[in-house]
Design a protein around this motif. Sequence first.
Motif, PDB file in Angstrom:
ATOM      1  N   TYR A   1      -2.758  31.421  15.142  1.00 24.31           N
ATOM      2  CA  TYR A   1      -2.694  30.093  15.499  1.00 24.31           C
ATOM      3  C   TYR A   1      -4.067  29.896  16.498  1.00 24.31           C
ATOM      4  O   TYR A   1      -4.595  30.932  17.277  1.00 24.31           O
ATOM      5  CB  TYR A   1      -1.607  30.110  16.606  1.00 24.31           C
ATOM      6  CG  TYR A   1      -0.263  29.638  15.793  1.00 24.31           C
ATOM      7  CD1 TYR A   1       0.325  30.817  15.079  1.00 24.31           C
ATOM      8  CD2 TYR A   1       0.222  28.398  15.473  1.00 24.31           C
ATOM      9  CE1 TYR A   1       1.496  30.418  14.432  1.00 24.31           C
ATOM     10  CE2 TYR A   1       1.370  28.098  14.623  1.00 24.31           C
ATOM     11  CZ  TYR A   1       2.020  29.273  14.079  1.00 24.31           C
ATOM     12  OH  TYR A   1       3.013  28.896  13.330  1.00 24.31           O
TER      13      TYR A   1
ATOM     14  N   PHE B   1      -1.507  25.844  13.741  1.00 23.78           N
ATOM     15  CA  PHE B   1      -1.709  26.653  12.608  1.00 23.78           C
ATOM     16  C   PHE B   1      -2.923  26.889  12.092  1.00 23.78           C
ATOM     17  O   PHE B   1      -3.577  25.925  11.814  1.00 23.78           O
ATOM     18  CB  PHE B   1      -0.624  26.491  11.461  1.00 23.78           C
ATOM     19  CG  PHE B   1      -0.618  27.196  10.328  1.00 23.78           C
ATOM     20  CD1 PHE B   1      -1.360  26.915   9.224  1.00 23.78           C
ATOM     21  CD2 PHE B   1       0.304  28.471  10.246  1.00 23.78           C
ATOM     22  CE1 PHE B   1      -1.389  27.638   8.141  1.00 23.78           C
ATOM     23  CE2 PHE B   1       0.054  29.082   9.033  1.00 23.78           C
ATOM     24  CZ  PHE B   1      -0.652  28.819   7.900  1.00 23.78           C
TER      25      PHE B   1
ATOM     26  N   MET C   1       8.618  34.936   8.696  1.00 19.48           N
ATOM     27  CA  MET C   1       8.199  33.444   8.512  1.00 19.48           C
ATOM     28  C   MET C   1       8.976  32.542   7.462  1.00 19.48           C
ATOM     29  O   MET C   1       9.530  31.655   7.731  1.00 19.48           O
ATOM     30  CB  MET C   1       6.655  33.405   8.369  1.00 19.48           C
ATOM     31  CG  MET C   1       5.914  33.801   9.645  1.00 19.48           C
ATOM     32  SD  MET C   1       6.433  33.510  10.977  1.00 19.48           S
ATOM     33  CE  MET C   1       5.720  31.923  11.277  1.00 19.48           C
ATOM     34  N   ILE C   2       8.881  33.056   6.227  1.00 21.36           N
ATOM     35  CA  ILE C   2       9.167  32.333   5.190  1.00 21.36           C
ATOM     36  C   ILE C   2      10.709  32.210   5.141  1.00 21.36           C
ATOM     37  O   ILE C   2      11.420  32.993   4.918  1.00 21.36           O
ATOM     38  CB  ILE C   2       8.733  32.554   3.946  1.00 21.36           C
ATOM     39  CG1 ILE C   2       7.170  32.690   3.945  1.00 21.36           C
ATOM     40  CG2 ILE C   2       9.021  31.691   2.697  1.00 21.36           C
ATOM     41  CD1 ILE C   2       6.596  31.407   4.114  1.00 21.36           C
ATOM     42  N   LYS C   3      11.349  31.122   5.273  1.00 25.20           N
ATOM     43  CA  LYS C   3      13.034  30.791   5.039  1.00 25.20           C
ATOM     44  C   LYS C   3      13.677  31.830   6.009  1.00 25.20           C
ATOM     45  O   LYS C   3      14.968  31.727   5.930  1.00 25.20           O
ATOM     46  CB  LYS C   3      13.179  31.094   3.527  1.00 25.20           C
ATOM     47  CG  LYS C   3      12.529  30.400   2.563  1.00 25.20           C
ATOM     48  CD  LYS C   3      13.583  29.247   2.077  1.00 25.20           C
ATOM     49  CE  LYS C   3      12.884  28.638   0.901  1.00 25.20           C
ATOM     50  NZ  LYS C   3      13.455  27.040   0.888  1.00 25.20           N
TER      51      LYS C   3
ATOM     52  N   GLN D   1      18.564  27.143  15.987  1.00 27.20           N
ATOM     53  CA  GLN D   1      18.508  26.960  14.722  1.00 27.20           C
ATOM     54  C   GLN D   1      19.727  26.510  14.118  1.00 27.20           C
ATOM     55  O   GLN D   1      20.810  27.253  14.365  1.00 27.20           O
ATOM     56  CB  GLN D   1      18.134  28.519  14.040  1.00 27.20           C
ATOM     57  CG  GLN D   1      18.490  28.478  12.654  1.00 27.20           C
ATOM     58  CD  GLN D   1      17.752  27.278  11.816  1.00 27.20           C
ATOM     59  OE1 GLN D   1      16.492  27.232  11.964  1.00 27.20           O
ATOM     60  NE2 GLN D   1      18.503  26.613  10.944  1.00 27.20           N
TER      61      GLN D   1
ATOM     62  N   LYS E   1       9.682  24.408  13.603  1.00 25.14           N
ATOM     63  CA  LYS E   1       9.290  25.099  12.290  1.00 25.14           C
ATOM     64  C   LYS E   1       9.630  24.643  10.831  1.00 25.14           C
ATOM     65  O   LYS E   1      10.858  24.271  10.789  1.00 25.14           O
ATOM     66  CB  LYS E   1       9.857  26.605  12.403  1.00 25.14           C
ATOM     67  CG  LYS E   1       9.591  27.465  11.454  1.00 25.14           C
ATOM     68  CD  LYS E   1      10.238  28.983  12.007  1.00 25.14           C
ATOM     69  CE  LYS E   1      10.159  29.676  10.847  1.00 25.14           C
ATOM     70  NZ  LYS E   1      10.925  30.963  11.439  1.00 25.14           N
TER      71      LYS E   1
ATOM     72  N   LEU F   1      10.834  25.705   7.622  1.00 28.26           N
ATOM     73  CA  LEU F   1      11.316  26.855   7.022  1.00 28.26           C
ATOM     74  C   LEU F   1      10.730  27.381   5.822  1.00 28.26           C
ATOM     75  O   LEU F   1      10.963  28.413   5.289  1.00 28.26           O
ATOM     76  CB  LEU F   1      12.980  26.597   6.948  1.00 28.26           C
ATOM     77  CG  LEU F   1      13.541  26.791   8.202  1.00 28.26           C
ATOM     78  CD1 LEU F   1      15.023  26.619   8.095  1.00 28.26           C
ATOM     79  CD2 LEU F   1      13.208  28.096   9.349  1.00 28.26           C
ATOM     80  N   ASN F   2      10.013  26.215   5.298  1.00 24.94           N
ATOM     81  CA  ASN F   2       9.523  26.531   3.867  1.00 24.94           C
ATOM     82  C   ASN F   2       8.427  27.271   3.784  1.00 24.94           C
ATOM     83  O   ASN F   2       7.969  28.279   2.990  1.00 24.94           O
ATOM     84  CB  ASN F   2       9.368  25.326   3.071  1.00 24.94           C
ATOM     85  CG  ASN F   2      10.753  24.723   2.391  1.00 24.94           C
ATOM     86  OD1 ASN F   2      11.435  25.338   1.942  1.00 24.94           O
ATOM     87  ND2 ASN F   2      10.844  23.452   2.718  1.00 24.94           N
ATOM     88  N   THR F   3       7.592  27.016   4.698  1.00 24.08           N
ATOM     89  CA  THR F   3       6.307  27.534   5.147  1.00 24.08           C
ATOM     90  C   THR F   3       6.073  28.506   5.936  1.00 24.08           C
ATOM     91  O   THR F   3       5.278  29.293   6.181  1.00 24.08           O
ATOM     92  CB  THR F   3       4.936  26.701   5.071  1.00 24.08           C
ATOM     93  OG1 THR F   3       5.384  25.983   6.544  1.00 24.08           O
ATOM     94  CG2 THR F   3       5.108  25.495   4.199  1.00 24.08           C
ATOM     95  N   GLY F   4       7.074  28.362   7.238  1.00 22.45           N
ATOM     96  CA  GLY F   4       7.017  29.276   8.360  1.00 22.45           C
ATOM     97  C   GLY F   4       6.211  28.907   9.384  1.00 22.45           C
ATOM     98  O   GLY F   4       6.243  29.294  10.270  1.00 22.45           O
ATOM     99  N   GLU F   5       5.505  27.682   9.024  1.00 16.08           N
ATOM    100  CA  GLU F   5       4.559  27.332  10.077  1.00 16.08           C
ATOM    101  C   GLU F   5       5.209  26.645  11.323  1.00 16.08           C
ATOM    102  O   GLU F   5       6.300  25.686  10.964  1.00 16.08           O
ATOM    103  CB  GLU F   5       3.480  26.084   9.393  1.00 16.08           C
ATOM    104  CG  GLU F   5       2.562  25.512  10.178  1.00 16.08           C
ATOM    105  CD  GLU F   5       1.664  24.769   9.747  1.00 16.08           C
ATOM    106  OE1 GLU F   5       1.432  24.542   8.343  1.00 16.08           O
ATOM    107  OE2 GLU F   5       0.827  24.059  10.448  1.00 16.08           O
ATOM    108  N   LEU F   6       4.836  26.958  12.441  1.00 17.07           N
ATOM    109  CA  LEU F   6       5.178  26.275  13.794  1.00 17.07           C
ATOM    110  C   LEU F   6       4.338  24.909  14.204  1.00 17.07           C
ATOM    111  O   LEU F   6       3.166  25.015  13.891  1.00 17.07           O
ATOM    112  CB  LEU F   6       5.195  27.312  14.798  1.00 17.07           C
ATOM    113  CG  LEU F   6       6.218  28.451  14.936  1.00 17.07           C
ATOM    114  CD1 LEU F   6       5.875  29.124  16.114  1.00 17.07           C
ATOM    115  CD2 LEU F   6       7.463  27.726  15.087  1.00 17.07           C
TER     116      LEU F   6
END
Lengths: 113, 113
Positions: A36, A46, A93-95, B50, B95, B97-102
């Motif tokens: 980041y 990001f 991170m993913i899911k 979450q 976040k 959840l599909n990409t993990g990006e914050l």
Amino acid sequence: LAKTTQPISMDSYEGQEVNITCSHNNIATNDYITWYQQFPSQGPRFIIQGYKTKVTNEVASLFIPADRKSSTLSLPRVSLSDTAVYYCLVAQMIKAAGNKLTFGGGTRVLVKP
Amino acid sequence: GAGVSQSPSNKVTEKGKDVELRCDPISGHTALYWYRQSLGQGLEFLIYFQGNSAPDKSGLPSDRFSAERTGGSVSTLTIQRTQQEDSAVYLCASKDLNTGELFFGEGSRLTVL
């Protein structure tokens, strides 16, 4: 959670390539590496994310060796506007919803004219 | 459809007063984080939500700090009986959840006099 270690600061000049290495010796199999960028008075944003080998996008490249115990963010031909703090984050991170994301101290990059 | 929205952007209060900081995450993002950033420092994790799961409050520095998330969307961070050391920028992130990006908001700058 994998602990990360980065240099505190780096100086560079316009047009040079900047490489920031992050150490994460206890990275887990399911962990991804994400970088980041934070400008003053703004929230982090990001830049790039990877799991292994090399990832490249329009902003940067991320190099991850086979053992994944470190990673290097490469910023090509930096400009003054790349002056910022860069954070390395290692986590599922993913899911992966149920995780506490802890940032390290970041690397303060100063680009000089 | 914009990004993460935080309010107020700036808050000046007197020592001992209570403050509330609000975060509107990106629609559909079920994971929400609060961080604190003191001047020139890195990001300090405070709390994580979450979905309907119990929040991870392990980063809250004292029992003067609390946070809630109503309806799985908007979150409020409350600091009771503020102290001068609470002065910082409070950042919220949601976040994907599909990409993990914050995705971070611009932060709420709190100054306790």
